[in-house]
Design a protein around this motif. Structure first.
Motif, PDB file in Angstrom:
ATOM      1  N   HIS A  87      -1.959   9.105   7.619  1.00  0.00           N
ATOM      2  CA  HIS A  87      -0.969   8.228   8.233  1.00  0.00           C
ATOM      3  C   HIS A  87      -1.288   6.768   7.965  1.00  0.00           C
ATOM      4  O   HIS A  87      -2.370   6.405   7.512  1.00  0.00           O
ATOM      5  CB  HIS A  87      -0.891   8.487   9.743  1.00  0.00           C
ATOM      6  CG  HIS A  87       0.391   8.027  10.347  1.00  0.00           C
ATOM      7  ND1 HIS A  87       0.543   6.772  10.884  1.00  0.00           N
ATOM      8  CD2 HIS A  87       1.595   8.642  10.467  1.00  0.00           C
ATOM      9  CE1 HIS A  87       1.785   6.637  11.314  1.00  0.00           C
ATOM     10  NE2 HIS A  87       2.442   7.750  11.076  1.00  0.00           N
ATOM     11  N   GLU A  88      -0.316   5.931   8.305  1.00  0.00           N
ATOM     12  CA  GLU A  88      -0.473   4.487   8.122  1.00  0.00           C
ATOM     13  C   GLU A  88      -1.703   3.953   8.838  1.00  0.00           C
ATOM     14  O   GLU A  88      -2.377   3.041   8.340  1.00  0.00           O
ATOM     15  CB  GLU A  88       0.786   3.782   8.625  1.00  0.00           C
ATOM     16  CG  GLU A  88       0.815   2.294   8.366  1.00  0.00           C
ATOM     17  CD  GLU A  88       2.112   1.652   8.823  1.00  0.00           C
ATOM     18  OE1 GLU A  88       2.161   0.414   8.863  1.00  0.00           O
ATOM     19  OE2 GLU A  88       3.067   2.395   9.142  1.00  0.00           O
ATOM     20  N   ALA A 137      -8.917   8.888   0.396  1.00  0.00           N
ATOM     21  CA  ALA A 137      -7.773   9.663  -0.090  1.00  0.00           C
ATOM     22  C   ALA A 137      -6.779   9.901   1.034  1.00  0.00           C
ATOM     23  O   ALA A 137      -7.159  10.211   2.165  1.00  0.00           O
ATOM     24  CB  ALA A 137      -8.227  10.998  -0.672  1.00  0.00           C
ATOM     25  N   ILE A 138      -5.523   9.763   0.701  1.00  0.00           N
ATOM     26  CA  ILE A 138      -4.440  10.130   1.608  1.00  0.00           C
ATOM     27  C   ILE A 138      -4.114  11.600   1.355  1.00  0.00           C
ATOM     28  O   ILE A 138      -4.247  12.094   0.225  1.00  0.00           O
ATOM     29  CB  ILE A 138      -3.193   9.235   1.375  1.00  0.00           C
ATOM     30  CG1 ILE A 138      -2.246   9.267   2.584  1.00  0.00           C
ATOM     31  CG2 ILE A 138      -2.468   9.622   0.105  1.00  0.00           C
ATOM     32  CD1 ILE A 138      -2.662   8.371   3.708  1.00  0.00           C
ATOM     33  N   MET A 139      -3.722  12.310   2.383  1.00  0.00           N
ATOM     34  CA  MET A 139      -3.436  13.731   2.234  1.00  0.00           C
ATOM     35  C   MET A 139      -2.107  13.955   1.513  1.00  0.00           C
ATOM     36  O   MET A 139      -1.185  13.139   1.600  1.00  0.00           O
ATOM     37  CB  MET A 139      -3.394  14.397   3.611  1.00  0.00           C
ATOM     38  CG  MET A 139      -4.680  14.261   4.411  1.00  0.00           C
ATOM     39  SD  MET A 139      -6.126  14.978   3.590  1.00  0.00           S
ATOM     40  CE  MET A 139      -5.730  16.731   3.705  1.00  0.00           C
ATOM     41  N   GLY A 140      -2.010  15.075   0.835  1.00  0.00           N
ATOM     42  CA  GLY A 140      -0.803  15.394   0.084  1.00  0.00           C
ATOM     43  C   GLY A 140       0.425  15.572   0.939  1.00  0.00           C
ATOM     44  O   GLY A 140       1.554  15.507   0.434  1.00  0.00           O
ATOM     45  N   ASN A 141       0.239  15.787   2.236  1.00  0.00           N
ATOM     46  CA  ASN A 141       1.360  15.936   3.165  1.00  0.00           C
ATOM     47  C   ASN A 141       1.793  14.607   3.777  1.00  0.00           C
ATOM     48  O   ASN A 141       2.686  14.573   4.625  1.00  0.00           O
ATOM     49  CB  ASN A 141       0.990  16.906   4.291  1.00  0.00           C
ATOM     50  CG  ASN A 141      -0.364  16.602   4.911  1.00  0.00           C
ATOM     51  OD1 ASN A 141      -1.391  16.882   4.295  1.00  0.00           O
ATOM     52  ND2 ASN A 141      -0.377  16.019   6.093  1.00  0.00           N
ATOM     53  N   LEU A 170       3.106   6.152   1.124  1.00  0.00           N
ATOM     54  CA  LEU A 170       1.654   6.001   1.217  1.00  0.00           C
ATOM     55  C   LEU A 170       0.963   6.629   0.014  1.00  0.00           C
ATOM     56  O   LEU A 170       0.014   6.063  -0.539  1.00  0.00           O
ATOM     57  CB  LEU A 170       1.139   6.634   2.514  1.00  0.00           C
ATOM     58  CG  LEU A 170       1.562   5.958   3.818  1.00  0.00           C
ATOM     59  CD1 LEU A 170       1.018   6.732   5.015  1.00  0.00           C
ATOM     60  CD2 LEU A 170       1.080   4.513   3.868  1.00  0.00           C
ATOM     61  N   LYS A 171       1.445   7.787  -0.409  1.00  0.00           N
ATOM     62  CA  LYS A 171       0.828   8.453  -1.562  1.00  0.00           C
ATOM     63  C   LYS A 171       0.980   7.624  -2.832  1.00  0.00           C
ATOM     64  O   LYS A 171       0.102   7.643  -3.704  1.00  0.00           O
ATOM     65  CB  LYS A 171       1.442   9.843  -1.751  1.00  0.00           C
ATOM     66  CG  LYS A 171       1.054  10.833  -0.666  1.00  0.00           C
ATOM     67  CD  LYS A 171       1.474  12.252  -0.995  1.00  0.00           C
ATOM     68  CE  LYS A 171       2.971  12.437  -0.883  1.00  0.00           C
ATOM     69  NZ  LYS A 171       3.359  13.871  -1.070  1.00  0.00           N
TER      70      LYS A 171
END
Length: 278
Positions: A230-231, A244-248, A253-254
């Motif tokens: 999340h943000e 790393a940001i999650m793929g979901n 953001l990604k």
């Protein structure tokens, strides 16, 4: 070499059903056995984290309430405060009219007790609210009943975060915009999901909390891995040596994240730990 891993809970460590996968559990326990500090870094209060911490078998500081309260386990099964950012209750007065107009439930999150005030009390809404609390392992809160919200402008306990909930995303979006437009001094307004808006001290945050623990532990920035969805996770993800940001997560953001991990339904935490920390 990674010496500390910061993990968000909802949308990151847990899957879409709010469950901890076997692969994520095994990766975390392997990393912990190898001396890597696993720091759970969440917007949740401690009461909604205890069961997960016991399952993970971690004895580490925990970051609760989006960095507003950092706690450490003591030898007698209690928790000691390492750092905290209480909200000045003088700001409650301008906030409450916005909350009431949008018919939001209000959480007052303190260290040991959490209180909720409902603007709506119909059966369908209350069932939705109880389901939301169950999904987030959130129990033990006290219902303040139907007294006017203005009755709680002054509480005896320090409040570390305000959280507002609704089953209507448009109400959350409107409330977020209206609360942000108040430009409350020293406070940060965040929309943590389509169901919640949060307010906490602007000196608190997930990144600031990890920086504090790193200084305390003698760990450098490039020795940190951070995973979130999340943000509120993003500044920490950008700061960490491996972030790393999650793929979901949201597409926006990604598109700007340093790395994109597999989704929380595909054991993204385990994949990242195995690839970058073990």
């Amino acid at each position: 070499m990674i010496k500390l891993i910061s993990l968000d809970i909802d949308g990151t460590l847990l899957d879409g059903q709010g469950k901890l996968s076997k692969n994520n559990l095994e990766a975390i326990q392997t990393a912990s056995r190898r001396g890597i500090h696993i720091i759970i870094n969440s917007g949740r209060p401690l009461v909604a984290m205890v069961n997960l911490l016991e399952t993970l078998m971690l004895i580490e500081p925990v970051i609760t309430l989006t960095g507003s309260l950092i706690l450490e386990k003591t030898s007698h099964a209690g928790w000691r405060e390492l750092k905290s950012f209480p909200i000045s209750q003088s700001v409650f007065a301008p906030i409450f009219p916005v909350v009431q107009a949008n018919q939001l439930s209000t959480f007052f999150l303190t260290r040991n007790h959490d209180y909720v005030h409902h603007a709506r009390t119909n059966a369908i809404y209350i069932q939705w609210f109880e389901d939301l609390m169950k999904r987030n392992d959130f129990t033990g809160y006290e219902n303040l009943g139907v007294s006017p919200l203005s009755d709680y402008i002054h509480l005896e306990l320090p409040v570390y975060k305000l959280m507002f909930c609704s089953d209507l995303p448009e109400e959350i979006h409107t409330a977020y915009q209206e609360l942000a437009s108040l430009h409350l001094p020293g406070l940060l307004v965040e929309s943590s999901s389509d169901e919640t808006v949060e307010i906490h001290d602007d000196g608190a945050g997930k990144k600031q909390a990890i920086e504090f623990l790193c200084r305390r532990m003698g760990i450098q920035r490039d020795e940190v891995m951070a995973l979130g969805d999340h943000e509120s996770d993003f500044s920490l993800i950008e700061w960490a040596g491996v972030g790393a940001i999650m793929g979901n997560a949201q597409t926006t953001l990604k598109s700007i994240a340093p790395l994109v991990a597999p989704s929380n339904d595909r054991d993204g935490v385990a994949e990242m730990i195995n690839a970058y920390a073990l």
